[in-house]
Design a protein around this motif. Structure first.
Motif, PDB file in Angstrom:
ATOM      1  N   ASP A   1      -5.078  -1.560  18.162  1.00  0.00           N
ATOM      2  CA  ASP A   1      -4.278  -1.485  19.380  1.00  0.00           C
ATOM      3  C   ASP A   1      -2.787  -1.610  19.057  1.00  0.00           C
ATOM      4  N   ASN A   2      -1.960  -1.684  20.106  1.00  0.00           N
ATOM      5  CA  ASN A   2      -0.508  -1.796  19.925  1.00  0.00           C
ATOM      6  C   ASN A   2      -0.134  -2.978  19.051  1.00  0.00           C
ATOM      7  N   GLU A   3      -0.722  -4.124  19.321  1.00  0.00           N
ATOM      8  CA  GLU A   3      -0.378  -5.336  18.567  1.00  0.00           C
ATOM      9  C   GLU A   3      -0.673  -5.167  17.079  1.00  0.00           C
ATOM     10  N   ALA A   4      -1.830  -4.630  16.767  1.00  0.00           N
ATOM     11  CA  ALA A   4      -2.193  -4.419  15.362  1.00  0.00           C
ATOM     12  C   ALA A   4      -1.282  -3.366  14.727  1.00  0.00           C
ATOM     13  N   SER A   5      -0.958  -2.323  15.474  1.00  0.00           N
ATOM     14  CA  SER A   5      -0.072  -1.282  14.959  1.00  0.00           C
ATOM     15  C   SER A   5       1.316  -1.847  14.683  1.00  0.00           C
ATOM     16  N   ARG A   6       1.826  -2.648  15.605  1.00  0.00           N
ATOM     17  CA  ARG A   6       3.140  -3.272  15.409  1.00  0.00           C
ATOM     18  C   ARG A   6       3.144  -4.112  14.132  1.00  0.00           C
ATOM     19  N   ALA A   7       2.091  -4.885  13.926  1.00  0.00           N
ATOM     20  CA  ALA A   7       2.003  -5.727  12.733  1.00  0.00           C
ATOM     21  C   ALA A   7       1.950  -4.883  11.459  1.00  0.00           C
ATOM     22  N   VAL A   8       1.180  -3.811  11.470  1.00  0.00           N
ATOM     23  CA  VAL A   8       1.034  -2.960  10.284  1.00  0.00           C
ATOM     24  C   VAL A   8       2.347  -2.277   9.922  1.00  0.00           C
TER      25      VAL A   8
ATOM     26  N   GLY B   1       9.154  -0.282   6.325  1.00  0.00           N
ATOM     27  CA  GLY B   1      10.296  -0.541   5.465  1.00  0.00           C
ATOM     28  C   GLY B   1      10.073  -0.227   3.998  1.00  0.00           C
ATOM     29  N   ALA B   2       8.833  -0.012   3.598  1.00  0.00           N
ATOM     30  CA  ALA B   2       8.520   0.230   2.187  1.00  0.00           C
ATOM     31  C   ALA B   2       8.165   1.674   1.877  1.00  0.00           C
ATOM     32  N   MET B   3       8.085   2.516   2.898  1.00  0.00           N
ATOM     33  CA  MET B   3       7.708   3.907   2.654  1.00  0.00           C
ATOM     34  C   MET B   3       8.800   4.645   1.895  1.00  0.00           C
ATOM     35  N   PRO B   4       8.414   5.455   0.928  1.00  0.00           N
ATOM     36  CA  PRO B   4       9.402   6.262   0.211  1.00  0.00           C
ATOM     37  C   PRO B   4      10.058   7.276   1.148  1.00  0.00           C
ATOM     38  N   ARG B   5      11.293   7.609   0.858  1.00  0.00           N
ATOM     39  CA  ARG B   5      11.993   8.633   1.635  1.00  0.00           C
ATOM     40  C   ARG B   5      11.186   9.931   1.554  1.00  0.00           C
TER      41      ARG B   5
ATOM     42  N   LEU C   1       7.924   2.861  18.423  1.00  0.00           N
ATOM     43  CA  LEU C   1       7.705   2.986  16.983  1.00  0.00           C
ATOM     44  C   LEU C   1       8.521   4.150  16.420  1.00  0.00           C
ATOM     45  N   ALA C   2       8.526   5.270  17.116  1.00  0.00           N
ATOM     46  CA  ALA C   2       9.288   6.435  16.673  1.00  0.00           C
ATOM     47  C   ALA C   2      10.773   6.109  16.548  1.00  0.00           C
ATOM     48  N   GLY C   3      11.261   5.212  17.371  1.00  0.00           N
ATOM     49  CA  GLY C   3      12.660   4.821  17.309  1.00  0.00           C
ATOM     50  C   GLY C   3      13.022   4.022  16.078  1.00  0.00           C
ATOM     51  N   HIS C   4      12.033   3.503  15.375  1.00  0.00           N
ATOM     52  CA  HIS C   4      12.263   2.724  14.160  1.00  0.00           C
ATOM     53  C   HIS C   4      12.309   3.594  12.915  1.00  0.00           C
ATOM     54  N   VAL C   5      11.969   4.844  13.046  1.00  0.00           N
ATOM     55  CA  VAL C   5      11.906   5.735  11.886  1.00  0.00           C
ATOM     56  C   VAL C   5      13.274   6.270  11.560  1.00  0.00           C
TER      57      VAL C   5
ATOM     58  N   ALA D   1       0.808  -1.229   0.000  1.00  0.00           N
ATOM     59  CA  ALA D   1       0.000   0.000   0.000  1.00  0.00           C
ATOM     60  C   ALA D   1       0.831   1.264   0.000  1.00  0.00           C
ATOM     61  N   VAL D   2       2.015   1.213   0.600  1.00  0.00           N
ATOM     62  CA  VAL D   2       2.755   2.450   0.851  1.00  0.00           C
ATOM     63  C   VAL D   2       3.867   2.764  -0.138  1.00  0.00           C
ATOM     64  N   THR D   3       4.133   1.903  -1.079  1.00  0.00           N
ATOM     65  CA  THR D   3       5.343   2.040  -1.895  1.00  0.00           C
ATOM     66  C   THR D   3       5.450   3.356  -2.667  1.00  0.00           C
ATOM     67  N   VAL D   4       4.359   3.980  -3.021  1.00  0.00           N
ATOM     68  CA  VAL D   4       4.419   5.265  -3.738  1.00  0.00           C
ATOM     69  C   VAL D   4       3.674   6.372  -2.996  1.00  0.00           C
ATOM     70  N   ALA D   5       3.322   6.126  -1.741  1.00  0.00           N
ATOM     71  CA  ALA D   5       2.535   7.098  -0.973  1.00  0.00           C
ATOM     72  C   ALA D   5       3.384   8.282  -0.517  1.00  0.00           C
ATOM     73  N   GLU D   6       2.762   9.433  -0.507  1.00  0.00           N
ATOM     74  CA  GLU D   6       3.375  10.622   0.072  1.00  0.00           C
ATOM     75  C   GLU D   6       3.025  10.739   1.550  1.00  0.00           C
ATOM     76  N   VAL D   7       1.865  10.197   1.902  1.00  0.00           N
ATOM     77  CA  VAL D   7       1.362  10.197   3.277  1.00  0.00           C
ATOM     78  C   VAL D   7       0.825   8.805   3.568  1.00  0.00           C
ATOM     79  N   VAL D   8       1.140   8.282   4.749  1.00  0.00           N
ATOM     80  CA  VAL D   8       0.624   6.987   5.188  1.00  0.00           C
ATOM     81  C   VAL D   8      -0.109   7.210   6.502  1.00  0.00           C
ATOM     82  N   ILE D   9      -1.372   6.805   6.538  1.00  0.00           N
ATOM     83  CA  ILE D   9      -2.194   6.958   7.741  1.00  0.00           C
ATOM     84  C   ILE D   9      -2.626   5.575   8.204  1.00  0.00           C
ATOM     85  N   ALA D  10      -2.382   5.284   9.486  1.00  0.00           N
ATOM     86  CA  ALA D  10      -2.804   4.013  10.059  1.00  0.00           C
ATOM     87  C   ALA D  10      -3.821   4.260  11.167  1.00  0.00           C
ATOM     88  N   VAL D  11      -4.906   3.507  11.116  1.00  0.00           N
ATOM     89  CA  VAL D  11      -5.935   3.558  12.154  1.00  0.00           C
ATOM     90  C   VAL D  11      -6.328   2.112  12.432  1.00  0.00           C
ATOM     91  N   VAL D  12      -5.670   1.523  13.417  1.00  0.00           N
ATOM     92  CA  VAL D  12      -5.947   0.130  13.761  1.00  0.00           C
ATOM     93  C   VAL D  12      -6.307   0.022  15.242  1.00  0.00           C
TER      94      VAL D  12
END
Length: 109
Positions: free
Chosen positions: A67-74, A83-87, A105-109, A54-65
């Motif tokens: 809980d923590n577990e679902a967010s971690r998976a997404v 890992g697939a978001m464009p710079r 999560l912020a530490g992974h960015v 979904a994110v390979t060509v996105a300028e903005v990525v919005i997640a609404v899931v």
């Protein structure tokens, strides 16, 4: 307009994505239950098979899931989005999460 990847199409996510589509933005959407995307596909959104796809060509990525577990998976799971978001793409996390997970999560960015 902006190309937005929307991850999570529950009650809140579907409405948010619908408003973005109606405002003219290009949407690629993903949900664990693909059938939740049908109304958005009728509005012109494209469905993706995974958060990664979904994110390979996105300028903005919005997640609404859920809980923590679902967010971690997404974001970080197999076929995760991070890992697939464009710079330079903007990540917006709107899920119901704990402060500890958002800091991690912020530490992974």
């Amino acid at each position: 307009m902006t190309h937005i990847a929307f991850l999570g199409l529950g009650a809140m996510g579907a409405r948010m994505a619908s408003n973005l589509s109606r405002a003219g933005h290009r949407l690629t959407v993903w949900n664990r239950t693909p059938g939740r995307a049908s109304d958005l596909l009728e509005l012109g959104a494209h469905a993706a098979a995974s958060p990664h796809a979904a994110v390979t060509v996105a300028e903005v990525v919005i997640a609404v899931v859920r809980d923590n577990e679902a967010s971690r998976a997404v974001w970080l799971g197999e076929n995760g989005a991070l890992g697939a978001m464009p710079r330079g793409a903007l990540a917006i996390e709107c899920s119901t999460l704990t402060p500890a997970w958002t800091r991690e999560l912020a530490g992974h960015v």
